[in-house]
Write a protein that holds these residues in place. Structure first.
Motif, PDB file in Angstrom:
ATOM      1  N   UNK A 435      14.009   9.063  10.938  1.00  0.00           N
ATOM      2  CA  UNK A 435      13.477   9.923   9.880  1.00  0.00           C
ATOM      3  C   UNK A 435      13.864   9.403   8.498  1.00  0.00           C
ATOM      4  N   UNK A 440       8.575   2.186  -0.874  1.00  0.00           N
ATOM      5  CA  UNK A 440       7.551   1.141  -0.858  1.00  0.00           C
ATOM      6  C   UNK A 440       7.398   0.566  -2.271  1.00  0.00           C
ATOM      7  N   UNK A 444       7.538   5.150  -3.534  1.00  0.00           N
ATOM      8  CA  UNK A 444       7.503   6.345  -2.695  1.00  0.00           C
ATOM      9  C   UNK A 444       8.394   6.143  -1.488  1.00  0.00           C
ATOM     10  N   UNK A 447       9.097   7.122   5.350  1.00  0.00           N
ATOM     11  CA  UNK A 447       9.955   7.235   6.522  1.00  0.00           C
ATOM     12  C   UNK A 447       9.691   6.100   7.517  1.00  0.00           C
ATOM     13  N   UNK A 449       9.258   6.182  10.621  1.00  0.00           N
ATOM     14  CA  UNK A 449       8.092   6.539  11.426  1.00  0.00           C
ATOM     15  C   UNK A 449       7.435   7.779  10.838  1.00  0.00           C
ATOM     16  N   UNK A 450       6.120   7.797  10.890  1.00  0.00           N
ATOM     17  CA  UNK A 450       5.404   8.976  10.412  1.00  0.00           C
ATOM     18  C   UNK A 450       4.978   9.847  11.580  1.00  0.00           C
ATOM     19  N   UNK A 451       4.827   9.246  12.738  1.00  0.00           N
ATOM     20  CA  UNK A 451       4.477  10.037  13.923  1.00  0.00           C
ATOM     21  C   UNK A 451       5.331   9.534  15.075  1.00  0.00           C
ATOM     22  N   UNK A 453       8.155  10.783  18.472  1.00  0.00           N
ATOM     23  CA  UNK A 453       9.524  11.210  18.729  1.00  0.00           C
ATOM     24  C   UNK A 453       9.999  10.474  19.948  1.00  0.00           C
TER      25      UNK A 453
ATOM     26  N   UNK B 134       9.976  14.869   3.337  1.00  0.00           N
ATOM     27  CA  UNK B 134       9.075  13.869   3.911  1.00  0.00           C
ATOM     28  C   UNK B 134       9.442  13.452   5.324  1.00  0.00           C
ATOM     29  N   UNK B 135      10.681  13.660   5.723  1.00  0.00           N
ATOM     30  CA  UNK B 135      11.076  13.271   7.069  1.00  0.00           C
ATOM     31  C   UNK B 135      10.884  14.399   8.075  1.00  0.00           C
ATOM     32  N   UNK B 136      10.605  15.616   7.582  1.00  0.00           N
ATOM     33  CA  UNK B 136      10.483  16.763   8.502  1.00  0.00           C
ATOM     34  C   UNK B 136       9.090  17.365   8.413  1.00  0.00           C
ATOM     35  N   UNK B 139       6.072  15.924   6.073  1.00  0.00           N
ATOM     36  CA  UNK B 139       5.280  14.702   6.184  1.00  0.00           C
ATOM     37  C   UNK B 139       3.842  15.029   6.540  1.00  0.00           C
ATOM     38  N   UNK B 141       1.799  14.556   8.757  1.00  0.00           N
ATOM     39  CA  UNK B 141       1.400  15.053  10.068  1.00  0.00           C
ATOM     40  C   UNK B 141       2.179  16.297  10.479  1.00  0.00           C
ATOM     41  N   UNK B 142       3.116  16.716   9.614  1.00  0.00           N
ATOM     42  CA  UNK B 142       3.964  17.812  10.024  1.00  0.00           C
ATOM     43  C   UNK B 142       4.944  17.382  11.090  1.00  0.00           C
ATOM     44  N   UNK B 143       5.600  18.354  11.704  1.00  0.00           N
ATOM     45  CA  UNK B 143       6.584  18.045  12.731  1.00  0.00           C
ATOM     46  C   UNK B 143       6.411  19.074  13.835  1.00  0.00           C
ATOM     47  N   UNK B 475       4.184   5.664 -12.282  1.00  0.00           N
ATOM     48  CA  UNK B 475       3.776   5.641 -10.875  1.00  0.00           C
ATOM     49  C   UNK B 475       3.194   6.995 -10.527  1.00  0.00           C
ATOM     50  N   UNK B 478       2.278   9.202  -6.241  1.00  0.00           N
ATOM     51  CA  UNK B 478       2.782  10.380  -5.528  1.00  0.00           C
ATOM     52  C   UNK B 478       1.898  11.594  -5.793  1.00  0.00           C
ATOM     53  N   UNK B 710       7.971  -5.952  -7.779  1.00  0.00           N
ATOM     54  CA  UNK B 710       8.925  -5.855  -6.680  1.00  0.00           C
ATOM     55  C   UNK B 710       8.374  -6.482  -5.403  1.00  0.00           C
TER      56      UNK B 710
END
Lengths: 459, 807
Positions: A435, A440, A444, A447, A449-451, A453, B134-136, B139, B141-143, B475, B478, B710
């Protein structure tokens, strides 16, 4: 090639040549201490599991039916020319082409229900290797970092004197180097280190000179290391005369890489990692005395020596024609190498710390075609709806089948999974939090992985 | 780690107590806020108690003793946070260092609490608990089927996800305590994200109350937060100390309430200041500056903290121009002394590599070192900026940024851009005109013009964010999908900028070539609401397109206008970063209030100067290069060794792939052969960014996939080290029969003269006595075989850090 001319250093009273002494002094300087390494890893937020990964990359797309998901009951135009055989786990069947792996099914997890739905080589390879849809044949740049790059970045090498991420002979996907195996926005320092960049993309039937010692470490093969040693001490002495130059330590990383590089050229560790001359020819025979077998064996040597992630490139799977011979021959060669690898890892007690992952960019059409134009021998086309992936070792719970496809291996009917689920399982086994994010080029946080588990049945 | 850090803090507290006890006459206690008002059960007011003595201020919020006049009304915890217990009016006495102060306290709304607001109370709570990160669940696609908008920018969708979706399981109005939100958040039920909200904490109580009240979307009493304020906003603070922040939200009616525990804190320099969720800042032993970003709802604020050195120096760099004055001011403020000025050899090498990407020859070095003219450095800069390599090198740099990728824009397109760049840079076209030409280009992409840039920018959206990042340093990417988490930019601002590019397309002509065509565009739709948003510049409200077909002209006028807040700043910072190894704002294309410059007066002065010289980049560059600051050594002293952002010493720079390969080719006298190119072309002249080259690949040549500098990786790798130390290619150059090593070895030169020649050609200097002694050994060992010795010496020098870096 470095041509090291033999020198005649005077022996001192102990019988040690001056250059040998220089060399010994140099080697004493090499490398980080293990303590340093663990500290760096701790800062990077990784629980060091000490595990390595060997990815066997079947570039072009292997058939699921002729490998881990046979359908002996299906009509002939689906079933194909080969039978299913039982394995050492009752109830688990694989294709008869995988007779070596069948003896190791207790160590293996067969994931039969991976699905990304694309039949585009670029999209499929990108998805399988990065966990994300990103590239297509029309826009084929890599968009996200690869599995190996993240692991190199986050976990680093197990031995600081060796590269973290190695391609054998060169990491590749869909003819591109490193293709979707690169570091992307992590930076090119997380691209794979290729051991042989001039001769690569080799089929198992390649007849040229066989892999033995990578040419980038060519001086390993020169009997006289003296000159290399003396050059090297000359250089380090020069740098040391000017110690204050790097008082801010901004150039430390270059220093470390130079030390690692020199120790790879000069020390026994790299020999151990990359030189097949130290292997019993009988063992080479077990893996298969061809590029696929030899590089798989070299991969074992590399992880044993402390490389974190190795990609073994096994290309040429895009058999729109000639399922019965060409595609089958690929499987036999791959099976032999992987079967020998699992044997070898087990014998050496390395199985629990080495994850073996076998996959390509997609599966192949369940219905057999009539061949491609000009080659009217039946084959199978691209299929992204039913992909089989094999995982073994690295602490995975073997003897399992995850998911299932329908009776013709067309699509999952149980436990449909995404490529991200496979990668998440690998990260999880290595103690990596998938996670976490890295920025980038636009700043931004992206993560890992975006999808997906990790597959809980496996860990 | 944590334990070690705590020790000096405790020691400091003891000494502070002694010092407080001594009763300094000028010491003063201030308490913020001056009165406490709590109006709901979950409210909490942070108190910040400051002890000021002369210029020294210390946060004593956690040392002070808090004594409520009526203990049943309020409770104050160890962190100085006041919690309500019962309605009433009372007082709170604060004792510290023998002094005591009393402030009024009012508690209301406990017996009959105001309803909880989803937007203004629940959303920040979910953000603080990282539910929508963003990690939960934040994101795309959700979680696990539960999706929230990133940082809660989309109230409607989030409300629906919580309350309407999930078959009433997430929020259970019939049995509030059975709501998944509470059960999972507190990890009472298995939750992939673990424990996020402590049971019985104020957050938990707030959530529960909201559900009990029927979990409404709009409460009867909405209070729209219009800004947040932080106290202190700017402080000078001692190493090893701590500072509690106080964050106050101000709503549209002017009401203020404390959100210290609800806000998010992000330090831009964790090596200097680390943050806690409670708003406690901990300062390390590293002197320098940090900016802490504070985020609450869609509002941001900043706390700037300066940590001076314990034994400050007041030495300044010699003042050659205004740059040195501003750098000196900053260094004195931080107490950091500058490094020594560099000698002629280092200057020659540094300035040549920086301006023209090319190493000076041994003859160049000899001549420059022996030149007695006191103005020789200025004259050198003039000569370098007039050299064709200056145009080659900067055209290469700009071709990266304008994405002249042969695959993306065709080889002809890449050549067209590169030629155009080279001619504009050689003629030193003023930068504002240069950008205007790029922005408004039309016509064939194969022509000598920047037209191919618009082929690389596939869509109006890519064009908008690329132009914004490249030329404005903003930027905006976002804000495509959500409110920018650390900026004021919203999706509306994003759509407004996109509207300038909607009329642009690349048309295929009958002869098979392609051309950039500008038609009158239309306003771009808001990504979420679908409503068209008037095209306009960032931070403006509208633009006038009367009589204009190409909307980009209005954009160019807005961008290059004297009062544009971004344009000059972005390029001044970009060029500064090229020469000094780090931007005043870093990353260079991320200018925003919450990523402040490390030396704002300097950046402002540079911007004014750039406008004064009317965007003449050579004049601007000369000013940078002639400053004493540019001419400081990269060798740090004991007191500036940990400074990497105030330019007290130069920062060693890695050489770009092309520059390094050219340097290796030049010193070995063996030019690189590029497939299909005539011999003698240098890497910095090769427009073909896909030229197969292992060297370019491992040394990080970019594929020109983004407008960010970069993308060019400057990280060393083991492949690089191995290639330089032990590759057939490099070895072939060293031992080439017409190469330098052979030539020197077979020449009548003495060994010492050979060493001179090698050092001058690689490092622009003569070897030191110690180096001569060491390297003579190589000759001694190899005996008659001088070419082996020369090769060994060459190899050794070329693999030193002094050669591989531009110092």
């Amino acid at each position: 090639m470095l041509q090291f001319v033999s020198g005649h250093g005077d022996k001192n009273c102990q019988g040690v040549t001056r250059r040998t002494a220089l060399k010994a002094g140099f080697l004493g300087l090499s490398g980080l201490t293990l303590g340093d390494l663990f500290r760096l890893q701790a800062e990077a937020g990784v629980t060091n599991t000490g595990k390595s990964v060997i990815l066997i990359w079947l570039d072009g797309g292997p058939s699921q039916l002729e490998s881990y998901d046979p359908k002996p009951e299906a009509p002939r135009e689906f079933r194909g020319p080969f039978d299913a055989i039982s394995t050492n786990v009752p109830g688990i069947f694989v294709s008869e082409l995988l007779s070596c792996e069948a003896r190791h099914a207790d160590k293996m997890a067969l994931v039969r229900s991976v699905q990304h739905g694309t039949g585009d080589h670029f999209a499929g390879a990108h998805w399988m290797l990065t966990g994300r849809f990103g590239a297509t044949s029309a826009n084929s740049e890599q968009k996200y970092p690869s599995l190996g790059s993240y692991i190199a970045k986050i976990a680093g090498p197990k031995d600081p004197g060796l590269p973290a991420y190695v391609g054998m002979p060169a990491a590749e996907s869909v003819y591109k180097y490193p293709g979707y195996m690169g570091g992307s926005h992590l930076g090119n320092d997380f691209d794979p280190f290729d051991v042989e960049r001039s001769i690569c993309y080799l089929s198992h039937s390649y007849q040229g000179p066989q892999a033995g010692k990578p040419s980038c470490l060519a001086s390993l093969t020169v009997p006289d290391l003296d000159r290399a040693g003396s050059r090297s001490s000359l250089r380090t002495s020069l740098d040391r005369l000017d110690r204050h130059v790097d008082s801010t330590r901004l150039m430390d990383t270059m220093d470390q890489h130079q030390r690692s590089a020199m120790s790879m050229i000069l020390s026994g560790r790299a020999k151990a990692a990359f030189n097949l001359d130290f292997e019993d020819p009988k063992l080479i025979g077990k893996y298969g005395d061809n590029p696929w077998g030899r590089y798989t064996l070299m991969a074992r040597r590399a992880v044993e020596a402390g490389v974190r992630f190795v990609t073994v490139d096994m290309p040429h799977w895009d058999n729109h024609s000639d399922l019965e011979h060409a595609h089958a021959a690929n499987f036999r060669a791959m099976d032999r190498a992987v079967g020998a690898l699992l044997d070898d890892l087990e014998v050496r007690g390395l199985l629990d710390e080495t994850l073996v992952l076998v996959m390509g960019e997609f599966g192949r059409t369940p219905r057999i075609n009539t061949g491609q134009p000009g080659i009217p021998i039946p084959g199978r086309d691209h299929w992204g709806d039913a992909i089989s992936v094999m995982m073994a070792g690295g602490g995975i719970r073997g003897g399992q089948v995850i998911g299932a496809t329908n009776s013709k291996a067309e699509f999952p009917i149980d436990r449909a999974l995404k490529p991200g689920d496979i990668l998440a399982t690998v990260y999880h086994l290595l103690g990596i939090d998938y996670h976490q994010s890295f920025n980038d080029f636009a700043g931004r946080p992206i993560p890992v992985l975006a999808e997906g588990e990790h597959i809980r049945e496996l860990v | 780690m944590r334990r070690m850090k705590r020790r000096p803090t405790q020691a400091w507290i003891v000494s502070l107590l002694c010092w407080l006890g001594s009763g300094s006459a000028r010491a003063q206690i201030t308490i913020s806020p001056p009165a406490v008002g709590l109006d709901r059960p979950e409210a909490a007011q942070q108190l910040v108690v400051t002890h000021q003595s002369g210029t020294q201020r210390r946060d004593v919020s956690r040392i002070a003793k808090y004594r409520p006049a009526v203990p049943t009304t309020i409770r104050v915890d160890a962190d100085g946070l006041v919690h309500p217990l019962a309605d009433g009016v009372s007082e709170l006495t604060i004792e510290v260092g023998g002094e005591s102060h009393t402030i009024p306290v009012t508690v209301t709304g406990l017996s009959r609490p105001a309803p909880v607001s989803f937007q203004h109370e629940i959303q920040p709570l979910l953000t603080k608990a990282r539910c929508n990160s963003g990690g939960c669940h934040g994101k795309a696609e959700g979680q696990n089927g539960f999706k929230l908008s990133l940082f809660g920018f989309d109230n409607e969708t989030d409300y629906d996800a919580l309350v309407k979706e999930g078959r009433s399981r997430r929020i259970n109005l019939a049995t509030p305590d059975a709501s998944l939100l509470l059960l999972k958040g507190t990890a009472t039920m298995p939750h992939g994200g673990g424990l996020k909200i402590e049971r019985d904490s104020p957050s938990f109580e707030l959530l529960r109350r909201w559900i009990r009240e029927g979990a409404p979307f709009v409460s009867t009493e909405e209070r729209h937060v219009v800004k947040i304020e932080v106290e202190p906003a700017e402080i000078v603070i001692q190493p090893g100390s701590t500072q509690q922040l106080l964050v106050t939200a101000v709503d549209s009616t002017g009401r203020r309430h404390c959100v210290t525990t609800a806000a998010d804190y992000i330090s831009n320099a964790p090596q200097i200041v680390t943050t806690s969720p409670r708003g406690l800042m901990t300062v390390s032993d590293v002197p320098g500056e940090a900016a802490v970003l504070i985020r609450y709802l869609d509002q941001v604020a900043l706390c700037r903290m300066t940590v001076p050195r314990p034994n400050p120096s007041s030495v300044r760099p010699a003042e050659k121009n205004f740059i040195d004055r501003h750098v000196g001011d900053k260094l004195v403020r931080l107490g950091i002394p500058p490094s020594q000025p560099i000698d002629d050899a280092t200057f020659l090498r540094r300035v040549s590599l920086d301006t023209i990407g090319t190493l000076p020859t041994a003859d160049d070095a000899r001549q420059f070192l022996s030149d007695a003219d006191p103005e020789k450095r200025r004259r050198l800069v003039e000569r370098l900026l007039a050299r064709p390599e200056y145009a080659d090198y900067w055209a290469m740099k700009w071709a990266d940024l304008l994405r002249a990728d042969r695959i993306k824009v065709t080889p002809q397109g890449a050549v067209g851009v590169t030629r155009w760049l080279r001619s504009k840079i050689a003629s030193n076209q003023p930068y504002d005109e240069f950008v205007r030409e790029i922005l408004t280009v039309q016509g064939p992409i194969q022509s000598e013009s920047p037209a191919a840039f618009f082929k690389a920018l596939d869509t109006p959206e890519v064009a908008a964010r690329s132009v914004s990042q490249l030329f404005l340093g903003v930027r905006i990417e976002c804000a495509q999908c959500h409110h920018h988490p650390s900026e004021r930019w919203s999706q509306e601002d994003y759509a407004g900028l996109v509207g300038f590019f909607t009329g642009i397309s690349v048309k295929r002509l009958p002869n098979g070539t392609e051309s950039v065509v500008a038609k009158s565009g239309s306003d771009h739709k808001h990504p979420r609401t679908g409503e068209p948003v008037t095209a306009r510049g960032l931070g403006t409200t509208s633009a006038d397109f009367t009589g204009i077909t190409d909307r980009r002209q209005i954009l160019a006028t807005w961008m290059t206008a004297a009062d544009n807040p971004f344009f000059a700043r972005a390029i001044a910072n970009r060029i500064w970063s090229h020469y000094f190894g780090r931007g005043l704002v870093d990353p260079i294309d991320d200018l925003r209030a919450t990523n402040p410059s490390t030396n704002e007066p300097l950046l402002e002065a540079l911007v004014s100067h750039l406008k004064e010289v009317r965007y003449d980049l050579k004049a601007f560059t000369t000013t940078l290069l002639m400053s004493q600051t540019y001419q400081l050594s990269s060798i740090a002293n004991a007191d500036n060794i940990s400074d990497f952002q105030n330019f007290s010493h130069a920062l060693p720079k890695t050489m770009p792939a092309e520059v390094l390969l050219d340097a290796v080719s030049q010193v070995t006298s063996v030019p690189e052969k590029f497939n299909g190119w005539p011999e003698g072309y240098r890497s910095i002249q090769v427009w073909d960014n896909r030229m197969p080259s292992y060297f370019f690949k491992i040394f990080g040549r970019p594929v020109r996939a983004s407008v960010c500098e970069c993308e060019r990786s400057n990280q060393p790798s083991i492949s690089q080290a191995l290639h330089l130390l032990n590759s057939p290619e490099i070895q072939a150059k060293l031992s080439h029969k017409r190469g330098t090593a052979r030539r020197l070895a077979s020449s009548p030169m003495t060994n010492n003269e050979i060493l001179d020649q090698i050092y001058l050609s690689t490092l622009c200097r003569y070897p030191t006595a110690a180096e001569r002694t060491l390297l003579q050994q190589a000759f001694a060992v190899s005996g008659e075989d001088r070419s082996t010795a020369v090769e060994d010496v060459f190899w050794s020098v070329m693999n030193t850090k002094e050669f591989l870096y531009n110092q």
